[in-house]
Design a protein around this motif. Sequence first.
Motif, PDB file in Angstrom:
ATOM      1  N   ARG A   9       0.823  -1.206   0.000  1.00 34.37           N
ATOM      2  CA  ARG A   9       0.000   0.000   0.000  1.00 34.37           C
ATOM      3  C   ARG A   9       0.859   1.259   0.000  1.00 34.37           C
ATOM      4  N   ALA A  10       2.009   1.227   0.687  1.00 34.01           N
ATOM      5  CA  ALA A  10       2.901   2.383   0.707  1.00 34.01           C
ATOM      6  C   ALA A  10       3.470   2.658  -0.684  1.00 34.01           C
ATOM      7  N   LEU A  11       3.909   1.612  -1.356  1.00 28.55           N
ATOM      8  CA  LEU A  11       4.455   1.789  -2.706  1.00 28.55           C
ATOM      9  C   LEU A  11       3.372   2.266  -3.671  1.00 28.55           C
ATOM     10  N   ALA A  12       2.154   1.749  -3.504  1.00 28.69           N
ATOM     11  CA  ALA A  12       1.042   2.193  -4.343  1.00 28.69           C
ATOM     12  C   ALA A  12       0.712   3.663  -4.078  1.00 28.69           C
ATOM     13  N   ALA A  13       0.963   4.117  -2.850  1.00 29.48           N
ATOM     14  CA  ALA A  13       0.692   5.516  -2.499  1.00 29.48           C
ATOM     15  C   ALA A  13       1.771   6.460  -3.010  1.00 29.48           C
ATOM     16  N   GLY A  14       2.861   5.897  -3.514  1.00 31.81           N
ATOM     17  CA  GLY A  14       3.923   6.735  -4.062  1.00 31.81           C
ATOM     18  C   GLY A  14       5.157   6.849  -3.202  1.00 31.81           C
ATOM     19  N   ALA A  15       5.229   6.080  -2.106  1.00 37.30           N
ATOM     20  CA  ALA A  15       6.419   6.114  -1.247  1.00 37.30           C
ATOM     21  C   ALA A  15       7.626   5.561  -2.003  1.00 37.30           C
ATOM     22  N   SER A  16       8.794   6.114  -1.705  1.00 39.94           N
ATOM     23  CA  SER A  16      10.029   5.661  -2.343  1.00 39.94           C
ATOM     24  C   SER A  16      10.760   4.609  -1.532  1.00 39.94           C
ATOM     25  N   GLY A  17      10.339   4.443  -0.278  1.00 39.12           N
ATOM     26  CA  GLY A  17      11.023   3.475   0.552  1.00 39.12           C
ATOM     27  C   GLY A  17      10.195   3.049   1.741  1.00 39.12           C
ATOM     28  N   PHE A  18      10.609   1.936   2.365  1.00 38.61           N
ATOM     29  CA  PHE A  18       9.896   1.378   3.508  1.00 38.61           C
ATOM     30  C   PHE A  18      10.914   0.684   4.386  1.00 38.61           C
ATOM     31  N   VAL A  19      11.116   1.215   5.606  1.00 43.83           N
ATOM     32  CA  VAL A  19      12.056   0.602   6.546  1.00 43.83           C
ATOM     33  C   VAL A  19      11.352   0.386   7.880  1.00 43.83           C
ATOM     34  N   VAL A  20      11.868  -0.554   8.669  1.00 43.56           N
ATOM     35  CA  VAL A  20      11.291  -0.815   9.983  1.00 43.56           C
ATOM     36  C   VAL A  20      12.156  -0.157  11.048  1.00 43.56           C
ATOM     37  N   LYS A  21      11.524   0.167  12.181  1.00 47.58           N
ATOM     38  CA  LYS A  21      12.199   0.952  13.208  1.00 47.58           C
ATOM     39  C   LYS A  21      13.303   0.202  13.931  1.00 47.58           C
ATOM     40  N   ASP A  22      13.333  -1.121  13.807  1.00 46.95           N
ATOM     41  CA  ASP A  22      14.432  -1.824  14.465  1.00 46.95           C
ATOM     42  C   ASP A  22      15.664  -1.940  13.557  1.00 46.95           C
ATOM     43  N   ALA A  23      15.638  -1.248  12.425  1.00 47.28           N
ATOM     44  CA  ALA A  23      16.821  -1.184  11.563  1.00 47.28           C
ATOM     45  C   ALA A  23      17.911  -0.391  12.286  1.00 47.28           C
ATOM     46  N   SER A  24      19.147  -0.592  11.893  1.00 44.61           N
ATOM     47  CA  SER A  24      20.250   0.138  12.532  1.00 44.61           C
ATOM     48  C   SER A  24      20.192   1.610  12.135  1.00 44.61           C
ATOM     49  N   PRO A  25      20.718   2.501  12.979  1.00 44.05           N
ATOM     50  CA  PRO A  25      20.761   3.922  12.613  1.00 44.05           C
ATOM     51  C   PRO A  25      21.475   4.157  11.280  1.00 44.05           C
ATOM     52  N   GLU A  26      22.538   3.385  11.039  1.00 42.68           N
ATOM     53  CA  GLU A  26      23.291   3.543   9.791  1.00 42.68           C
ATOM     54  C   GLU A  26      22.422   3.198   8.588  1.00 42.68           C
ATOM     55  N   TYR A  27      21.607   2.151   8.728  1.00 44.96           N
ATOM     56  CA  TYR A  27      20.717   1.746   7.630  1.00 44.96           C
ATOM     57  C   TYR A  27      19.682   2.826   7.356  1.00 44.96           C
ATOM     58  N   LEU A  28      19.114   3.401   8.419  1.00 48.99           N
ATOM     59  CA  LEU A  28      18.097   4.435   8.246  1.00 48.99           C
ATOM     60  C   LEU A  28      18.681   5.688   7.589  1.00 48.99           C
ATOM     61  N   VAL A  29      19.838   6.102   8.054  1.00 54.95           N
ATOM     62  CA  VAL A  29      20.488   7.287   7.479  1.00 54.95           C
ATOM     63  C   VAL A  29      20.805   7.045   6.004  1.00 54.95           C
ATOM     64  N   ASP A  30      21.319   5.859   5.700  1.00 56.05           N
ATOM     65  CA  ASP A  30      21.619   5.513   4.307  1.00 56.05           C
ATOM     66  C   ASP A  30      20.340   5.489   3.470  1.00 56.05           C
ATOM     67  N   ALA A  31      19.253   4.995   4.065  1.00 57.98           N
ATOM     68  CA  ALA A  31      17.970   4.952   3.349  1.00 57.98           C
ATOM     69  C   ALA A  31      17.495   6.358   3.000  1.00 57.98           C
ATOM     70  N   VAL A  32      17.648   7.292   3.918  1.00 58.31           N
ATOM     71  CA  VAL A  32      17.252   8.684   3.651  1.00 58.31           C
ATOM     72  C   VAL A  32      18.052   9.237   2.483  1.00 58.31           C
ATOM     73  N   ARG A  33      19.346   9.010   2.499  1.00 51.79           N
ATOM     74  CA  ARG A  33      20.209   9.527   1.415  1.00 51.79           C
ATOM     75  C   ARG A  33      19.863   8.870   0.076  1.00 51.79           C
ATOM     76  N   ARG A  34      19.623   7.571   0.101  1.00 46.23           N
ATOM     77  CA  ARG A  34      19.311   6.862  -1.151  1.00 46.23           C
ATOM     78  C   ARG A  34      17.971   7.314  -1.729  1.00 46.23           C
ATOM     79  N   VAL A  35      16.977   7.448  -0.865  1.00 46.87           N
ATOM     80  CA  VAL A  35      15.664   7.923  -1.320  1.00 46.87           C
ATOM     81  C   VAL A  35      15.787   9.331  -1.898  1.00 46.87           C
TER      82      VAL A  35
END
Length: 201
Positions: free
Chosen positions: A92-118
Motif C-alpha cells: 500500500r505504501a508503494l502504491a501511495a507513491g512512497a520511495s522506501g519502507f524501513v522498519v524501526k528496528d533497523a540500525s541507525p546507519e541503515y536508516l540514514v543511508d535509506a534517507v540519502r538513497r531515497v
Amino acid sequence: MIRILVADDQALVRGALAAMLDLEPDLEVVARVGDGARVVPEARRTRPDVALIDVRMPEVDGLTAAADLVRALPSCRVLMCTTFDRPGYLARALAAGASGFVVKDASPEYLVDAVRRVHRGLRVVDPDLAAESLTHGTSPLTARESEVLAAARWGASAAEIAARLHLAEGTVRNHLSSAIGKTGARSRMEAVAIAERWGWL
C-alpha cells in the motif's frame, strides 16, 4: 543539505529520530509532526526533500498522508518508517507513491543511508519484508470488503455496519462472507485478525 520532515505519533520516537538524523552533517530535520493530518501543511511550509512517515498515526494514517504528500509536493520523497513490518503495508505504501519502507528496528546507519538513497531517487525496501510481500503483500479483498471488514473489527453487528456504511444488511453479510472465504478464516473476527496481520486493513 537534505531537509527532512519526521512524522510519528510517539513524541519520544519522533524526538529520537530527529536527534539521530540531525547528527549527520548533510541532514537537517526541518519539521516534526505527530499526526498524519499535519504532514502536508508542514511540508508546504518547510519544503522538505524527504519525509519520514510512520504508518499508524491519529487523524490521518501514514499511508494516506504519504499519498496526499506525493500529490501535494511531488518533489518530496517519502520514506515510510514503522514498527509494523506487514507485507500489505509495504504494497500500500508503494502504491501511495512512497520511495522506501524501513522498519524501526533497523540500525541507525541503515536508516540514514535509506534517507540519502531515497533523496537520490532510489527505492529502498527492507529486504525481509520485500521477500514476504511477494507472497502476502497484495490483498485479496476488494475495497468494499476491506471497508466492511474494518468496520467489523470492533465487534459491530451486520446491522450496525450496514447503517454506518449506508448498505443493505444482506450486502454487508455477503461482503463479510466473501472476506472470510478469501482470508481462509472461520469467523469474521479471525478474518479481521488475518487481514490486520498482513497489513491489508
